[in-house]
Write an enzyme that holds these catalytic residues in place. Structure first.
Site, PDB file in Angstrom:
ATOM      1  N   SER A 202     -19.291  31.695  22.871  1.00 21.64           N
ATOM      2  CA  SER A 202     -21.034  31.278  23.475  1.00 21.64           C
ATOM      3  C   SER A 202     -20.560  32.829  24.202  1.00 21.64           C
ATOM      4  CB  SER A 202     -20.589  30.104  24.891  1.00 21.64           C
ATOM      5  OG  SER A 202     -19.648  29.191  23.863  1.00 21.64           O
TER       6      SER A 202
HETATM    7  N1  SAH Z   1     -15.491  27.359  23.378  1.00 20.65           N
HETATM    8  C1  SAH Z   1     -15.403  28.379  22.313  1.00 20.65           C
HETATM    9  C2  SAH Z   1     -17.049  28.086  21.649  1.00 20.65           C
HETATM   10  C3  SAH Z   1     -16.864  27.438  20.613  1.00 20.65           C
HETATM   11  S1  SAH Z   1     -18.536  27.750  19.121  1.00 20.65           S
HETATM   12  C4  SAH Z   1     -15.560  29.510  22.692  1.00 20.65           C
HETATM   13  O1  SAH Z   1     -15.013  29.806  23.831  1.00 20.65           O
HETATM   14  O2  SAH Z   1     -14.852  30.490  21.886  1.00 20.65           O
HETATM   15  C5  SAH Z   1     -17.915  24.883  19.328  1.00 20.65           C
HETATM   16  C6  SAH Z   1     -16.791  25.023  18.133  1.00 20.65           C
HETATM   17  O3  SAH Z   1     -16.659  23.902  18.187  1.00 20.65           O
HETATM   18  C7  SAH Z   1     -16.701  25.341  16.133  1.00 20.65           C
HETATM   19  O4  SAH Z   1     -15.728  26.205  17.070  1.00 20.65           O
HETATM   20  C8  SAH Z   1     -16.886  24.344  15.887  1.00 20.65           C
HETATM   21  O5  SAH Z   1     -15.687  23.969  15.178  1.00 20.65           O
HETATM   22  C9  SAH Z   1     -16.011  23.462  17.021  1.00 20.65           C
HETATM   23  N2  SAH Z   1     -16.245  21.803  16.336  1.00 20.65           N
HETATM   24  C10 SAH Z   1     -17.395  21.231  16.168  1.00 20.65           C
HETATM   25  N3  SAH Z   1     -17.709  19.968  16.136  1.00 20.65           N
HETATM   26  C11 SAH Z   1     -15.912  20.225  16.595  1.00 20.65           C
HETATM   27  C12 SAH Z   1     -15.638  18.817  16.503  1.00 20.65           C
HETATM   28  N4  SAH Z   1     -16.085  17.352  16.092  1.00 20.65           N
HETATM   29  N5  SAH Z   1     -14.101  18.431  17.209  1.00 20.65           N
HETATM   30  C13 SAH Z   1     -14.231  19.734  17.835  1.00 20.65           C
HETATM   31  N6  SAH Z   1     -14.104  21.087  17.477  1.00 20.65           N
HETATM   32  C14 SAH Z   1     -15.745  20.873  16.689  1.00 20.65           C
END
Ligand code: SAH
Length: 251
Positions: free
Chosen positions: A94
């Site tokens: 993000s």
């Molecule tokens: N917090 C992260 C942002 C990652 S983007 C950072 O600081 O980099 C969102 C993430 O959520 C992705 O890696 C995606 O694979 C994950 N995601 C999507 N659906 C999910 C679910 N049902 N359970 C766990 N993770 C999930």
């Protein structure tokens, strides 16, 4: 004579200063880390504090966590820019402001235990680990979860537990949580996450299909009915990657 004494005194003072400078935490100017650090401090002032994030603990955490290490090549050079960036597997880290805003909205303190859904790069988890006692984080894409876990361990974050799986059902064995932060957008708020909040706890979550609102759900127990009720706040429109897994099903 007086002049020599003064000069010697000046030299001693000067060498003391140089020594003090060398003994600080900072690497010498020109070193890579120092260059990243200058960018990081500018990021906090211009993108985060300037937009109204005021919690000193959050600003300090954002000043400490080396965001560039969470951004894989070839995008690392742009790690401190005012935007999200690709982290592989079609996912993104993000925008710095959003990480700071969500951390502030969580209102977690040094005694808090928090849950994150969507570990991704591990960056948001690291920021939370600077603010809280314990962080639990779930990632659905195994390659991302493993990479983030390895990096967080290398950086010495021993208060973060990473699990690979679908975060829709939360982490019941570690519940209740003082805060839950969701960094992928479901179309509806997963009920298990509301249930795993402690009374007074806050869920910070982007909700919606194509366009989303960042929302905060605060849990309280109604005095008369003894039932859990939620105060809901809409914060700002946002764009997150969609939450996959069970969130795709109807509530
Ligand atoms: N917090 C992260 C942002 C990652 S983007 C950072 O600081 O980099 C969102 C993430 O959520 C992705 O890696 C995606 O694979 C994950 N995601 C999507 N659906 C999910 C679910 N049902 N359970 C766990 N993770 C999930």
């Amino acid at each position: 004579m007086a002049r020599i004494v003064a000069t010697v005194g000046f030299c001693v003072a000067l060498s003391g200063l140089v020594l003090a400078a060398c003994q600080g935490d900072e690497p010498p100017a020109g070193d890579d880390d120092a260059v990243w650090r200058v960018q990081r401090l500018a990021m906090v002032e211009r993108q985060i504090a300037a937009r109204g994030v005021a919690d000193p603990a959050v600003l300090d955490a954002m000043r400490r966590v080396p965001r560039h290490l969470f951004v894989p090549e070839p995008h690392r050079e742009r790690a401190y820019g005012d935007h999200p960036l690709p982290i592989g597997e079609g996912q993104t880290i993000s925008q710095p402001y959003i990480v700071a805003l969500m951390s502030e909205l969580l209102r977690a303190g040094p005694a808090s235990r928090v849950l994150e859904i969507g570990t991704g790069s591990g960056y948001q988890a690291a920021v939370l680990a600077e603010l809280c006692r314990e962080v639990y984080s779930i990632e659905i894409v195994p390659a991302l979860g493993r990479r983030a876990d390895g990096l967080l361990k290398r950086l010495g974050y021993d208060n973060i537990s990473v699990r690979i799986g679908d975060g829709y059902r939360g982490w019941p064995e570690a519940a209740p949580f003082d805060g839950i932060i969701v960094t992928a957008a479901p179309g509806h708020v997963p009920r298990p996450l509301l249930e795993q909040l402690a009374p007074g706890g806050r869920l910070v979550i982007p909700v919606g299909e194509r366009s989303q609102w960042l929302q905060v759900y605060t849990k309280r127990i109604d005095r008369k009915t003894r039932q859990a009720v939620f105060d809901i706040e809409d914060i700002i429109p946002v764009r997150f990657v969609p939450m996959t897994g069970e969130a795709r099903n109807d509530p």
